[in-house]
Motif scaffolding. Structure first.
Motif, mmCIF file in Angstrom:
data_model
loop_
_atom_site.group_PDB
_atom_site.id
_atom_site.type_symbol
_atom_site.label_atom_id
_atom_site.label_comp_id
_atom_site.label_asym_id
_atom_site.label_seq_id
_atom_site.Cartn_x
_atom_site.Cartn_y
_atom_site.Cartn_z
ATOM 1 N N SER A 7 35.862 6.085 12.071
ATOM 2 C CA SER A 7 35.759 6.664 13.409
ATOM 3 C C SER A 7 35.047 8.013 13.344
ATOM 4 O O SER A 7 34.856 8.599 12.273
ATOM 5 N N LEU A 8 34.668 8.517 14.523
ATOM 6 C CA LEU A 8 34.013 9.829 14.589
ATOM 7 C C LEU A 8 34.928 10.929 14.074
ATOM 8 O O LEU A 8 34.477 11.887 13.435
ATOM 9 N N LEU A 9 36.253 10.764 14.337
ATOM 10 C CA LEU A 9 37.200 11.753 13.856
ATOM 11 C C LEU A 9 37.268 11.747 12.329
ATOM 12 O O LEU A 9 37.325 12.810 11.695
ATOM 13 N N ASP A 10 37.270 10.541 11.734
ATOM 14 C CA ASP A 10 37.297 10.438 10.277
ATOM 15 C C ASP A 10 36.065 11.113 9.667
ATOM 16 O O ASP A 10 36.166 11.838 8.672
ATOM 17 N N ILE A 11 34.909 10.861 10.261
ATOM 18 C CA ILE A 11 33.672 11.471 9.765
ATOM 19 C C ILE A 11 33.733 12.989 9.898
ATOM 20 O O ILE A 11 33.350 13.728 8.983
ATOM 21 N N GLN A 12 34.241 13.452 11.047
ATOM 22 C CA GLN A 12 34.358 14.897 11.285
ATOM 23 C C GLN A 12 35.247 15.549 10.235
ATOM 24 O O GLN A 12 34.902 16.600 9.669
ATOM 25 N N LEU A 13 36.395 14.943 9.955
ATOM 26 C CA LEU A 13 37.327 15.498 8.977
ATOM 27 C C LEU A 13 36.735 15.484 7.570
ATOM 28 O O LEU A 13 36.934 16.420 6.789
ATOM 29 N N GLN A 14 36.010 14.418 7.242
ATOM 30 C CA GLN A 14 35.375 14.335 5.930
ATOM 31 C C GLN A 14 34.310 15.423 5.764
ATOM 32 O O GLN A 14 34.202 16.055 4.708
ATOM 33 N N VAL A 15 33.531 15.648 6.816
ATOM 34 C CA VAL A 15 32.495 16.680 6.767
ATOM 35 C C VAL A 15 33.126 18.054 6.613
ATOM 36 O O VAL A 15 32.694 18.869 5.788
ATOM 37 N N LEU A 16 34.180 18.347 7.400
ATOM 38 C CA LEU A 16 34.851 19.644 7.315
ATOM 39 C C LEU A 16 35.452 19.857 5.922
ATOM 40 O O LEU A 16 35.328 20.942 5.346
ATOM 41 N N GLY A 17 36.094 18.819 5.399
ATOM 42 C CA GLY A 17 36.681 18.924 4.058
ATOM 43 C C GLY A 17 35.626 19.176 2.997
ATOM 44 O O GLY A 17 35.818 20.009 2.094
ATOM 45 N N ALA A 18 34.507 18.480 3.089
ATOM 46 C CA ALA A 18 33.431 18.656 2.114
ATOM 47 C C ALA A 18 32.832 20.049 2.206
ATOM 48 O O ALA A 18 32.538 20.681 1.176
ATOM 49 N N LEU A 19 32.640 20.555 3.412
ATOM 50 C CA LEU A 19 32.078 21.895 3.589
ATOM 51 C C LEU A 19 33.025 22.969 3.059
ATOM 52 O O LEU A 19 32.591 23.931 2.414
ATOM 53 N N MET A 20 34.319 22.811 3.327
ATOM 54 C CA MET A 20 35.298 23.777 2.832
ATOM 55 C C MET A 20 35.329 23.779 1.310
ATOM 56 O O MET A 20 35.370 24.843 0.678
ATOM 57 N N LEU A 21 35.305 22.594 0.712
ATOM 58 C CA LEU A 21 35.328 22.494 -0.742
ATOM 59 C C LEU A 21 34.069 23.113 -1.341
ATOM 60 O O LEU A 21 34.124 23.811 -2.364
ATOM 61 N N ARG A 22 32.929 22.883 -0.702
ATOM 62 C CA ARG A 22 31.677 23.462 -1.188
ATOM 63 C C ARG A 22 31.714 24.985 -1.116
ATOM 64 O O ARG A 22 31.280 25.668 -2.046
ATOM 65 N N ASP A 23 32.241 25.527 -0.021
ATOM 66 C CA ASP A 23 32.339 26.978 0.110
ATOM 67 C C ASP A 23 33.213 27.574 -0.985
ATOM 68 O O ASP A 23 32.881 28.606 -1.582
ATOM 69 N N ILE A 24 34.340 26.918 -1.241
ATOM 70 C CA ILE A 24 35.267 27.421 -2.258
ATOM 71 C C ILE A 24 34.603 27.448 -3.622
ATOM 72 O O ILE A 24 34.758 28.399 -4.391
#
Length: 258
Positions: A7-24
């Motif tokens: 779903s769009l929500l699943d994609i949104q959460l995956q993108v946010l998680g990936a971006l946060m992990l990359r920043d860290i």
């Protein structure tokens, strides 16, 4: 086997998680020590300023502890400074990722905001533990008021952060110029003094600053009877309006520029 489409929500959460992990991982490396630096940096910021003011042996404008007075001014300001600046820096660092279809400007801003809120919550908690260790009681008499004031400062910072992120897309040198804005806000927000002790005309001018209200609101949780002129509604409305303007700007101008 039936593979349902995410779903769009699943994609949104995956993108946010990936971006946060990359920043860290990119800001201070992949080790636990690097992550500790991210959390302890704002704490060090607060403690250095507390130490500088304490060495001067100045009397506390309110209450008996100068250290507690500085902390009650710095806590909302640290939330504001780091969140509003790091959201802007997140756009600078992650702008190349916008070439991926699923990564949006809003995702970059939101992921950095979430990461910073978690870091700042830990930083404030550690700072309070350090104050306890040196004999200063950092527990407010009205905890709900203190938490509400920090949330108000967060909302103002979120609004300014979105504004900064939009500005830096069109004018990259603003990232450096924002340091001057921070210095001015230190002087105009009542971190190291009580604005209501100034001449009435100047005091009324100070109250137009949402962060002055946020700091007075936060301090009212520690000092009974203080901060009666502070307007929590003004803080929340200012933050909400700034956020709305930032989001509209992103949808109408920044999205096209990118």
């Amino acid at each position: 086997m039936n593979h349902s489409k995410p779903s769009l929500l699943d994609i949104q959460l995956q993108v946010l998680g990936a971006l946060m992990l990359r920043d860290i991982r990119t800001r201070f490396g992949r080790t636990i020590w690097g992550n500790a630096v991210v959390v302890l940096w704002p704490t060090a910021h607060v403690m250095v300023l507390v130490a500088m003011m304490s060495v001067r042996s100045m009397p506390a404008p309110i209450g008996e502890s100068l250290v507690l007075f500085i902390f009650t001014g710095m806590a909302p300001m640290i939330v504001f400074i780091y969140l509003s600046r790091k959201m802007m820096e997140g756009v600078i660092m992650n702008r190349p990722l916008l070439s991926f279809p699923d990564v949006k400007f809003f995702d970059i801003c939101l992921s950095r905001a979430i990461a910073e809120v978690l870091n700042l919550a830990a930083s404030v908690a550690i700072t309070m533990l350090i104050l306890v260790a040196i004999g200063v009681d950092p527990i407010p008499e009205r905890p709900a008021t203190a938490i509400s004031a920090l949330c108000g400062a967060f909302l103002v910072a979120l609004g300014i952060g979105f504004m900064n992120a939009n500005i830096v897309v069109f004018f990259p040198p603003y990232n450096i110029g924002y340091a001057l804005v921070i210095i001015i806000l230190y002087g105009l927000s009542g971190v190291f003094f009580v604005p209501d002790g100034m001449p009435q005309e100047l005091y009324q001018a100070f109250l137009w600053n949402p962060m002055t209200n946020a700091i007075m609101w936060f301090r009212s949780a520690y000092y009974p009877g203080y901060g009666e002129d502070a307007s929590p509604l003004y803080v929340l409305m200012s933050g909400g309006l700034l956020l709305l303007v930032g989001l509209i700007w992103e949808k109408t101008l920044t999205k096209r520029a990118l």
